[in-house]
Scaffold this motif. Structure first.
Motif, PDB file in Angstrom:
ATOM      1  N   GLU B  95       0.827  -1.210   0.000  1.00  0.00           N
ATOM      2  CA  GLU B  95       0.000   0.000   0.000  1.00  0.00           C
ATOM      3  C   GLU B  95       0.862   1.261   0.000  1.00  0.00           C
ATOM      4  O   GLU B  95       0.529   2.269  -0.620  1.00  0.00           O
ATOM      5  CB  GLU B  95      -0.906   0.029   1.240  1.00  0.00           C
ATOM      6  CG  GLU B  95      -2.058  -0.951   1.197  1.00  0.00           C
ATOM      7  CD  GLU B  95      -2.875  -0.896   2.478  1.00  0.00           C
ATOM      8  OE1 GLU B  95      -4.003  -0.381   2.438  1.00  0.00           O
ATOM      9  OE2 GLU B  95      -2.374  -1.352   3.534  1.00  0.00           O
ATOM     10  N   LEU B 154      -8.859  -0.533  -9.069  1.00  0.00           N
ATOM     11  CA  LEU B 154      -8.991  -0.610  -7.606  1.00  0.00           C
ATOM     12  C   LEU B 154     -10.426  -0.930  -7.179  1.00  0.00           C
ATOM     13  O   LEU B 154     -10.657  -1.389  -6.068  1.00  0.00           O
ATOM     14  CB  LEU B 154      -8.554   0.706  -6.967  1.00  0.00           C
ATOM     15  CG  LEU B 154      -7.047   0.998  -6.975  1.00  0.00           C
ATOM     16  CD1 LEU B 154      -6.780   2.431  -6.525  1.00  0.00           C
ATOM     17  CD2 LEU B 154      -6.288   0.011  -6.085  1.00  0.00           C
ATOM     18  N   SER B 158     -13.095   3.107  -4.116  1.00  0.00           N
ATOM     19  CA  SER B 158     -11.693   3.163  -3.652  1.00  0.00           C
ATOM     20  C   SER B 158     -11.179   4.590  -3.600  1.00  0.00           C
ATOM     21  O   SER B 158     -11.651   5.464  -4.330  1.00  0.00           O
ATOM     22  CB  SER B 158     -10.787   2.383  -4.604  1.00  0.00           C
ATOM     23  OG  SER B 158     -10.957   1.007  -4.430  1.00  0.00           O
ATOM     24  N   GLY B 162      -5.934   2.938  -2.997  1.00  0.00           N
ATOM     25  CA  GLY B 162      -6.441   1.742  -2.321  1.00  0.00           C
ATOM     26  C   GLY B 162      -7.629   2.021  -1.428  1.00  0.00           C
ATOM     27  O   GLY B 162      -8.363   2.987  -1.631  1.00  0.00           O
ATOM     28  N   LYS B 163      -7.787   1.179  -0.428  1.00  0.00           N
ATOM     29  CA  LYS B 163      -8.993   1.235   0.406  1.00  0.00           C
ATOM     30  C   LYS B 163      -8.916   2.331   1.475  1.00  0.00           C
ATOM     31  O   LYS B 163      -9.898   2.577   2.182  1.00  0.00           O
ATOM     32  CB  LYS B 163      -9.229  -0.120   1.074  1.00  0.00           C
ATOM     33  CG  LYS B 163      -9.538  -1.244   0.088  1.00  0.00           C
ATOM     34  CD  LYS B 163     -10.916  -1.063  -0.584  1.00  0.00           C
ATOM     35  CE  LYS B 163     -11.110  -1.987  -1.781  1.00  0.00           C
ATOM     36  NZ  LYS B 163     -12.036  -1.441  -2.788  1.00  0.00           N
ATOM     37  N   THR B 164      -7.755   2.941   1.628  1.00  0.00           N
ATOM     38  CA  THR B 164      -7.575   3.943   2.677  1.00  0.00           C
ATOM     39  C   THR B 164      -7.245   5.303   2.083  1.00  0.00           C
ATOM     40  O   THR B 164      -6.463   5.392   1.131  1.00  0.00           O
ATOM     41  CB  THR B 164      -6.405   3.519   3.615  1.00  0.00           C
ATOM     42  OG1 THR B 164      -6.505   2.114   3.858  1.00  0.00           O
ATOM     43  CG2 THR B 164      -6.455   4.275   4.927  1.00  0.00           C
ATOM     44  N   TYR B 195     -14.899   9.104  -8.268  1.00  0.00           N
ATOM     45  CA  TYR B 195     -13.888   9.438  -7.258  1.00  0.00           C
ATOM     46  C   TYR B 195     -14.121  10.859  -6.714  1.00  0.00           C
ATOM     47  O   TYR B 195     -14.073  11.101  -5.504  1.00  0.00           O
ATOM     48  CB  TYR B 195     -12.497   9.305  -7.876  1.00  0.00           C
ATOM     49  CG  TYR B 195     -11.376   9.804  -6.992  1.00  0.00           C
ATOM     50  CD1 TYR B 195     -11.003   9.102  -5.858  1.00  0.00           C
ATOM     51  CD2 TYR B 195     -10.703  10.993  -7.295  1.00  0.00           C
ATOM     52  CE1 TYR B 195      -9.968   9.564  -5.036  1.00  0.00           C
ATOM     53  CE2 TYR B 195      -9.681  11.459  -6.489  1.00  0.00           C
ATOM     54  CZ  TYR B 195      -9.315  10.743  -5.367  1.00  0.00           C
ATOM     55  OH  TYR B 195      -8.312  11.205  -4.554  1.00  0.00           O
TER      56      TYR B 195
END
Lengths: 226, 226
Positions: B95, B154, B158, B162-164, B195
């Protein structure tokens, strides 16, 4: 031995050189590497595109982790191998602030060097203007004077962000070396000249010196009059 | 309360906005700040030059530490206030690699946006060429398709690495917002549109939204046909 790392690189590219210096500083010798030719357009080869959709060098892989942008690779290597080799980001807030600040000002320096030495490469003939090149040269002179001042203020024998070698040197030194390879006058820019002389024989830098510069030690004279 | 911090900034500047988002994410509200006008050339005022010899915004100071470059300030804030507010650099190597990689690719995105929307601002009239602007537009389209692909891979919902939420969002989101403010079509770039929609109401981003955009919610249509 950094057998799980692969670097695709080009000789004389400051971005590639940054990553190579960082690898040396972190004692990450023995990585897989392949020297590619910009002249032969090998940076647009499938081998590069498989790692780097931009078709640019450096292209860098550690295991499955791809970190192609040179600054990204420098941060990644320092973070992942923090206690190995030389620490490249100082802990003290003041030194750290200056390290980050000079690192990113290094991008402005690199851009302004490129605006002069790569002008004809990037601008098609029918779009070139003497006025634009003149302006780029003036911007480079202003930029170089700024760095002369920065280094002068730190005092003789300093690295670019203080008394310790740091990521700021890893990222800025290759650009300074490009300047002198393209004929910058150390008489006109004595503080940058002293900085160049101080670092050029550092083991990490010597070990990664652009091979085609060793064959052509005279360099070019594009920046002689700057 | 971040009373020992001062930010000089301009509304609508992606680099300024990056620093403001980072300050919010690290719970550093209450810093001193002053909104300056690019139109009135206030970024070249003595007040700015005292902190930033480049005469650019953002200009940022924490105590005696000056960190003007927006990426430098983001790294500095994350490092100095690591355990305060949201962690912005993930620990896991994979990540982290993607965070750094996208952060620095964000500079290419920003440059390519600038090559279109600021073309007339940066290139004097007598040096402008339709062929150059056309090439810049094509480069921007190629760049946007790359980011559409990155985000698509992703998966829906997302963040950019990534997921964070990470420093990659702190640095890239303002550029994405500039794109839509200048008329980019969310129909033509649906993944970037998603996004943008995901992040625009995030508290750190909402709190630092460019004030003059709030007055002119219609934006411009420079990028309508891109």
């Amino acid at each position: 031995m950094a057998k799980d790392m692969t670097l695709l690189w080009g000789s004389g590219s400051a971005p590639c050189w940054r990553v190579m210096i960082a690898l040396e500083e972190k004692n990450l010798q023995g990585y897989n590497h392949k020297l590619l030719s910009f002249d032969k357009m090998e940076h647009k080869s499938q081998e590069v595109l498989d790692i780097n959709p931009r078709g640019q060098l450096p292209s860098f892989k550690h295991g499955d982790n791809i970190v192609n942008e040179s600054y990204a690779a420098c941060f990644y290597l320092e973070s992942q191998f923090k206690s190995q080799g030389n620490r490249l980001i100082p802990d003290s807030p003041a030194e750290q602030a200056l390290t980050y600040q000079r690192m990113f000002e290094g991008l402005a320096l690199y851009e302004k060097v490129g605006g002069v030495i790569y002008y004809e490469y990037y601008v098609p003939e029918e779009e070139r203007h003497d006025s634009a090149l003149k302006r780029n040269k003036e911007a480079l002179v202003t930029e170089l004077k700024l760095w002369e001042g920065y280094l002068k203020k730190l005092g003789s024998g300093s690295f670019v962000a203080g008394k310790t070698f740091s990521l700021a040197d890893v990222t800025v030194f290759p650009t300074v070396a490009v300047l002198f390879q393209f004929g910058l006058s150390a008489e006109r820019y004595p503080v940058l000249g002293e900085y160049y002389a101080l670092l050029k024989d550092r083991p990490s830098i010597k070990a990664s010196w652009p091979p085609h510069w060793l064959e052509n030690t005279k360099g070019q004279d594009t920046l002689k009059e700057i």
